[in-house]
Design a protein around this motif. Structure first.
Motif, PDB file in Angstrom:
ATOM      1  N   LEU A  39      34.431   5.156  48.896  1.00 26.38           N
ATOM      2  CA  LEU A  39      34.431   4.403  49.651  1.00 26.38           C
ATOM      3  C   LEU A  39      34.944   3.003  48.871  1.00 26.38           C
ATOM      4  O   LEU A  39      35.999   2.171  50.154  1.00 26.38           O
ATOM      5  CB  LEU A  39      32.837   3.856  49.861  1.00 26.38           C
ATOM      6  CG  LEU A  39      32.561   3.145  51.562  1.00 26.38           C
ATOM      7  CD1 LEU A  39      33.044   3.585  51.865  1.00 26.38           C
ATOM      8  CD2 LEU A  39      31.263   2.452  51.427  1.00 26.38           C
ATOM      9  N   TYR A  40      34.704   2.537  47.959  1.00 23.59           N
ATOM     10  CA  TYR A  40      35.627   1.498  47.287  1.00 23.59           C
ATOM     11  C   TYR A  40      36.986   2.069  47.595  1.00 23.59           C
ATOM     12  O   TYR A  40      38.012   0.765  47.610  1.00 23.59           O
ATOM     13  CB  TYR A  40      35.561   0.745  46.012  1.00 23.59           C
ATOM     14  CG  TYR A  40      35.480  -0.240  45.239  1.00 23.59           C
ATOM     15  CD1 TYR A  40      35.496  -1.414  45.749  1.00 23.59           C
ATOM     16  CD2 TYR A  40      36.384   0.767  43.954  1.00 23.59           C
ATOM     17  CE1 TYR A  40      36.170  -2.053  45.839  1.00 23.59           C
ATOM     18  CE2 TYR A  40      36.783  -0.603  43.462  1.00 23.59           C
ATOM     19  CZ  TYR A  40      36.785  -2.384  43.962  1.00 23.59           C
ATOM     20  OH  TYR A  40      37.264  -3.211  43.553  1.00 23.59           O
ATOM     21  N   LEU A  41      37.630   2.822  46.675  1.00 29.01           N
ATOM     22  CA  LEU A  41      39.150   3.030  47.577  1.00 29.01           C
ATOM     23  C   LEU A  41      39.239   3.793  48.811  1.00 29.01           C
ATOM     24  O   LEU A  41      40.987   2.961  48.861  1.00 29.01           O
ATOM     25  CB  LEU A  41      39.614   4.366  46.319  1.00 29.01           C
ATOM     26  CG  LEU A  41      38.918   5.113  45.252  1.00 29.01           C
ATOM     27  CD1 LEU A  41      39.038   6.394  44.536  1.00 29.01           C
ATOM     28  CD2 LEU A  41      39.769   3.656  43.894  1.00 29.01           C
ATOM     29  N   PHE A  42      38.762   4.168  49.210  1.00 29.93           N
ATOM     30  CA  PHE A  42      38.802   4.094  50.541  1.00 29.93           C
ATOM     31  C   PHE A  42      39.336   3.062  50.856  1.00 29.93           C
ATOM     32  O   PHE A  42      40.240   2.189  52.474  1.00 29.93           O
ATOM     33  CB  PHE A  42      38.283   4.712  51.137  1.00 29.93           C
ATOM     34  CG  PHE A  42      38.102   4.804  52.522  1.00 29.93           C
ATOM     35  CD1 PHE A  42      39.060   6.158  53.119  1.00 29.93           C
ATOM     36  CD2 PHE A  42      38.025   4.324  53.920  1.00 29.93           C
ATOM     37  CE1 PHE A  42      39.252   6.459  54.495  1.00 29.93           C
ATOM     38  CE2 PHE A  42      38.284   4.265  54.920  1.00 29.93           C
ATOM     39  CZ  PHE A  42      39.185   5.592  55.825  1.00 29.93           C
ATOM     40  N   PHE A  43      38.321   1.814  50.707  1.00 31.98           N
ATOM     41  CA  PHE A  43      39.235   0.477  51.369  1.00 31.98           C
ATOM     42  C   PHE A  43      40.623  -0.068  51.281  1.00 31.98           C
ATOM     43  O   PHE A  43      40.707  -0.408  52.254  1.00 31.98           O
ATOM     44  CB  PHE A  43      37.592  -0.570  51.033  1.00 31.98           C
ATOM     45  CG  PHE A  43      38.082  -1.818  50.783  1.00 31.98           C
ATOM     46  CD1 PHE A  43      37.777  -2.428  52.642  1.00 31.98           C
ATOM     47  CD2 PHE A  43      38.547  -2.894  49.517  1.00 31.98           C
ATOM     48  CE1 PHE A  43      38.497  -3.855  52.641  1.00 31.98           C
ATOM     49  CE2 PHE A  43      38.805  -3.921  50.184  1.00 31.98           C
ATOM     50  CZ  PHE A  43      38.504  -4.553  51.577  1.00 31.98           C
ATOM     51  N   PHE A  44      40.582  -0.270  49.773  1.00 33.82           N
ATOM     52  CA  PHE A  44      41.493  -0.569  49.166  1.00 33.82           C
ATOM     53  C   PHE A  44      43.195   0.221  49.640  1.00 33.82           C
ATOM     54  O   PHE A  44      43.838  -0.656  49.960  1.00 33.82           O
ATOM     55  CB  PHE A  44      41.904  -0.762  47.694  1.00 33.82           C
ATOM     56  CG  PHE A  44      41.257  -1.747  47.019  1.00 33.82           C
ATOM     57  CD1 PHE A  44      41.913  -3.576  47.498  1.00 33.82           C
ATOM     58  CD2 PHE A  44      40.192  -2.194  46.532  1.00 33.82           C
ATOM     59  CE1 PHE A  44      41.302  -4.397  46.673  1.00 33.82           C
ATOM     60  CE2 PHE A  44      38.939  -2.711  45.647  1.00 33.82           C
ATOM     61  CZ  PHE A  44      40.436  -4.093  45.996  1.00 33.82           C
ATOM     62  N   ALA A 307      35.344  -0.111  57.176  1.00 36.29           N
ATOM     63  CA  ALA A 307      35.801   0.364  58.490  1.00 36.29           C
ATOM     64  C   ALA A 307      36.227  -0.190  59.317  1.00 36.29           C
ATOM     65  O   ALA A 307      37.703   0.191  59.665  1.00 36.29           O
ATOM     66  CB  ALA A 307      34.389   0.210  58.891  1.00 36.29           C
ATOM     67  N   ILE A 308      36.248  -1.509  58.778  1.00 34.50           N
ATOM     68  CA  ILE A 308      37.412  -2.982  59.244  1.00 34.50           C
ATOM     69  C   ILE A 308      38.455  -2.224  59.190  1.00 34.50           C
ATOM     70  O   ILE A 308      39.475  -2.781  59.916  1.00 34.50           O
ATOM     71  CB  ILE A 308      36.943  -4.036  59.221  1.00 34.50           C
ATOM     72  CG1 ILE A 308      35.464  -4.848  59.452  1.00 34.50           C
ATOM     73  CG2 ILE A 308      37.512  -5.579  59.272  1.00 34.50           C
ATOM     74  CD1 ILE A 308      34.774  -6.205  59.627  1.00 34.50           C
ATOM     75  N   CYS A 309      38.620  -2.564  57.952  1.00 30.91           N
ATOM     76  CA  CYS A 309      40.272  -2.210  57.455  1.00 30.91           C
ATOM     77  C   CYS A 309      40.992  -0.924  57.653  1.00 30.91           C
ATOM     78  O   CYS A 309      41.961  -1.163  58.185  1.00 30.91           O
ATOM     79  CB  CYS A 309      40.787  -2.194  56.021  1.00 30.91           C
ATOM     80  SG  CYS A 309      39.928  -4.030  54.719  1.00 30.91           S
TER      81      CYS A 309
END
Length: 324
Positions: A39-44, A307-309
């Motif tokens: 999830l952290y990598l997906f955000f970036f 989700a926002i990104c």
């Protein structure tokens, strides 16, 4: 492609530390670690796609992403920690030492005032005795004055003990207030810092691993409770051993007769005190459910940011014009 490096690393670590993963809860923590990292990598990744779609030049997108990374990973967590100190009202170590010194100095002044106003006056008591007993012999006066001195010293000792207890109570209240402020500062710092997805990811891993500030406080409380129970049990066994003569040294008696001869007697029922079955400390870490409950706010913030990104990257990519 994003999850492939994580799966490879997860597989290798599982093979290397297979003996450490003994329970289902351990495997659950590892899977939660893996999901949080994904999830952290997906955000970036979504953040990079969104910024790249909004910027016309690749160099501009690169600089903006570097600045965002520095702000989210390095700057904002430190800023939240620095901002929490004045907001929580936590004094610095020098001020803490000064306040504790002021409490002790006030206690000394109170003790001097108490001894002067409430303490017994030796000269007045001696004059009163001489006036009330005009026919007393010098030996009787000396004995009476010695008794009066003992009473005065005992009364002053009790006043000092009362004053020391009052000072210790004020110091204890100050320590409790300080501990509350420090705990409030930690909570406020975490609240401000977890607005960054990087900090939220770190806090989530710490909570899932059971090594966060709350877990440390739980460990300290368990250690203090075990310490009190341990010393209470030790004292009870020691008292029982002394009562029934179960110490080797207590089981022997020494006597001196009229001629000055020293004789030593050993009691037949004397046995060593049994301290072999004393309890040992066992840490009770939080379960998987409790760790997940504590990590849910951070995981929720990380999921919301991702989700926002993702939505921003999707909209920006649809509006992106490759001809520009």
């Amino acid at each position: 492609s994003l999850a492939l490096p994580l799966l490879i690393g997860f597989t290798l670590l599982s093979l290397l530390y297979l003996e450490c993963l003994a329970t289902i809860a351990d495997w659950g923590r590892v899977l939660l670690f893996l999901g949080s990292a994904f999830l952290y990598l997906f955000f970036f990744c979504c953040l990079g796609v969104m910024v790249s779609s909004l910027c016309r030049r690749p160099a501009t997108a690169f600089v903006v992403l570097i600045l965002l990374w520095v702000f989210l990973v390095l700057a904002w967590p430190q800023f939240g920690l620095a901002l929490s100190r004045p907001l929580a009202g936590v004094p610095d170590p020098g001020e803490v030492s000064a306040r504790m010194g002021m409490i002790r100095e006030q206690g000394n002044r109170d003790l001097e005032e108490i001894l002067e106003n409430r303490g017994p006056n030796l000269s007045a008591l001696a004059e009163t005795y001489v006036r009330d007993h005009p026919g007393a012999t010098p030996e009787e006066r000396q004995q009476a004055i010695g008794k009066i001195m003992q009473e005065v010293q005992e009364a002053r000792r009790k006043l000092r003990e009362e004053n020391d207890a009052a000072v210790e109570a004020r110091l204890r209240k100050f320590d409790e207030d300080l501990a509350g402020k420090v705990q409030g500062r930690e909570s406020l710092a975490h609240l401000l810092a977890r607005l960054s997805p990087a900090s939220a990811f770190s806090f989530a891993l710490v909570s899932l691993g059971g090594v966060g500030p709350r877990e440390i406080r739980d460990l300290q409380e368990q250690v203090l409770a075990f310490r009190e129970a341990y010393f209470a049990l030790l004292a009870s066994r020691s008292d029982s051993a002394r009562k029934y003569g179960r110490f080797g040294s207590v089981g022997k008696s020494v006597s001196i007769d009229d001629s000055g001869k020293v004789s030593e007697t050993t009691h037949k029922d004397t046995v060593p005190a049994d301290f072999s079955r004393l309890p040992s400390f066992r840490h009770r870490p939080p379960g998987l459910g409790e760790s997940l409950r504590r990590a849910l706010p951070d995981l929720g913030i990380l999921f919301l940011a991702a989700a926002i990104c993702f939505c921003g990257a999707y909209v920006a990519f649809l509006r992106y014009d490759v001809r520009q």
